[in-house]
Design an enzyme around this catalytic site. Sequence first.
Site, PDB file in Angstrom:
ATOM      1  N   SER A 255       0.558  -1.396  -0.119  1.00  0.00           N
ATOM      2  CA  SER A 255       0.065  -0.012   0.209  1.00  0.00           C
ATOM      3  C   SER A 255       1.080   1.213   0.455  1.00  0.00           C
ATOM      4  O   SER A 255       1.924   1.350  -0.797  1.00  0.00           O
ATOM      5  CB  SER A 255      -1.126  -0.273   1.230  1.00  0.00           C
TER       6      SER A 255
ATOM      7  N   GLU B  88      -9.181  -5.106  -4.559  1.00  0.00           N
ATOM      8  CA  GLU B  88      -8.482  -4.417  -3.791  1.00  0.00           C
ATOM      9  C   GLU B  88      -9.200  -3.579  -3.621  1.00  0.00           C
ATOM     10  O   GLU B  88      -9.625  -3.325  -1.906  1.00  0.00           O
ATOM     11  CB  GLU B  88      -7.413  -3.403  -4.342  1.00  0.00           C
TER      12      GLU B  88
END
Length: 555
Positions: A207, A342
């Site tokens: 991330s 995601e």
Amino acid sequence: MLKIVGLVAFTVATVCTSPFSPINDPLIVETTGGTLRGERLSCGLFCNYFSFKGIPYGKAPVDELRFRAPEPHEGWDGIREANQHTVSCPQNDILGRDNDDEDCLSLNVYTPNTSGRRAVMVWIYGGAFSLGSGDSFIYGPDFIVSEDVVMVTMNYRVGPLGFLSTGDEHATGNYGMKDIILSLKWVKANIARFGGDPDNVTIFGESAGGAAVHYLVLSPLAKGLFQKAISQSGSALNPWAYQTHPERTAHQLAKDLNITFTDNADLIRQLRLARPSDMNRASPGMMSFPIPRGLSSIPFVPCRDPENTDPEDAFLPGEPIDLMNAGNFHDVPYITGFNDAESLFLVYEEILDPNVFNVYNENPHIMIPLQWNVSAGSPESDDIVSKISQFYFQGQPLSTALRYPYTQYNTDLMFARGIDMTAKIHAEKQQEPVFYYLFSFTGALNLLKNLLSLNLYPGAVHADELGYLFQITSIPAPLLPNNPAIRIRRLMCRLWTNFAKTGDPTPPNDPIANVLWHRVSGNQEYYEIGSTVQANANPLGDRMRFWNEMKDKVN
């Protein structure tokens, strides 16, 4: 009496030369800052490793060091016990607790043995550049070190303390990234004492940590500090990861804190006196971001260095896309990729904010990527909106019935599109291989998906791959050996550590990583880690093709 004295002298001499003396004790390590005593921990049956936690690498960034590049720690006298993590850097604690202790620049080293020369993997945590730490509670090293690799984690500054910039010399930004660079310098100077190879370092992160890895690949300040890189679910090209208006954001923080100032020098002087917890509370949380959330910059993230910055101090001397297209980055073997669902967590966004779909329906222009600079209300805008709506939503207004397609749209714009571009450009511009992956496995270790009760939907949600790399304390309960998640965990750890050791995630004759992973060579070749492990081309094919064709028409 002389016999007793002689016996004592002999005993002392024996202890001082014994392999169990502090000089040869693997738990005692001399570093450039001082002496450390670690501890021996278990990583499973017949598996042990040495742990050294809370090692300071930078001075506390307080007073005049706040909003500045970090300075190396001054060191300590005597033996420092390295069996506990230090405090996390100030941030918005999810439990609402204040943390104003800025003496947080520390790192942790986990090694199979303090002798030898092993590949080193340095982990950079995610958390939207606003949260997180390198603590082993989440990033337990058990599975990585059991592959005979040294693992390092660190704390770096987050939020306004890590990334506020006035766009000029008074506060240039990117302090959190410079913290990471200082920790990598510490690794370069010290990791050999822990059984690591300072010339074989792989940086990896997820991330915001994945984007941070990409920024380090682009930054001239990181030259020579790593030899390989892995970005999981993050790129400098993701819209949330790059701040284009840092001064405006800094001024908004001042307004939120009721600070009046005459110029940027005065603003920074006053912010150096503010409590970190006050600054963090004034920074918006995810649900306070303007809609569309995640498709524009998080307030305090990396930014370009101000004009006229000394090149020796510039972390990011240009726009990320320009640096990439010009080939101005470190040519190292690179893994990048994302999870197939995601943004699946956004099925809950309408529940948390019932107005979200109304905002889109009343102003559909916000569906268009900001970076395209398309004028609202123009024929071009209407045409693009119509195509997006038809592709994802069958031309219908957004509603509860379209929650899942809405998450697919967000997956593509928040993560997949930028990462797909990253894989393509790097593969075209560099000599070293680029490896591209798609993680789609769902199982017992998909921790976020299971925690959010999203199992009615297909795919792996953001951060779901972390349970297949790290021992996360107490979550989940121990798994039976025949659980499919165990197989994927072994595969993930083997792929990543093979890459760290050799630059090739699937070397010949590996019984675990036995499906060949091809480098990207013109067709967006990728490796799918799912219920079936396979090599393929063009992940999310129609979806990525849609955006690439749209972008070509806009440009």
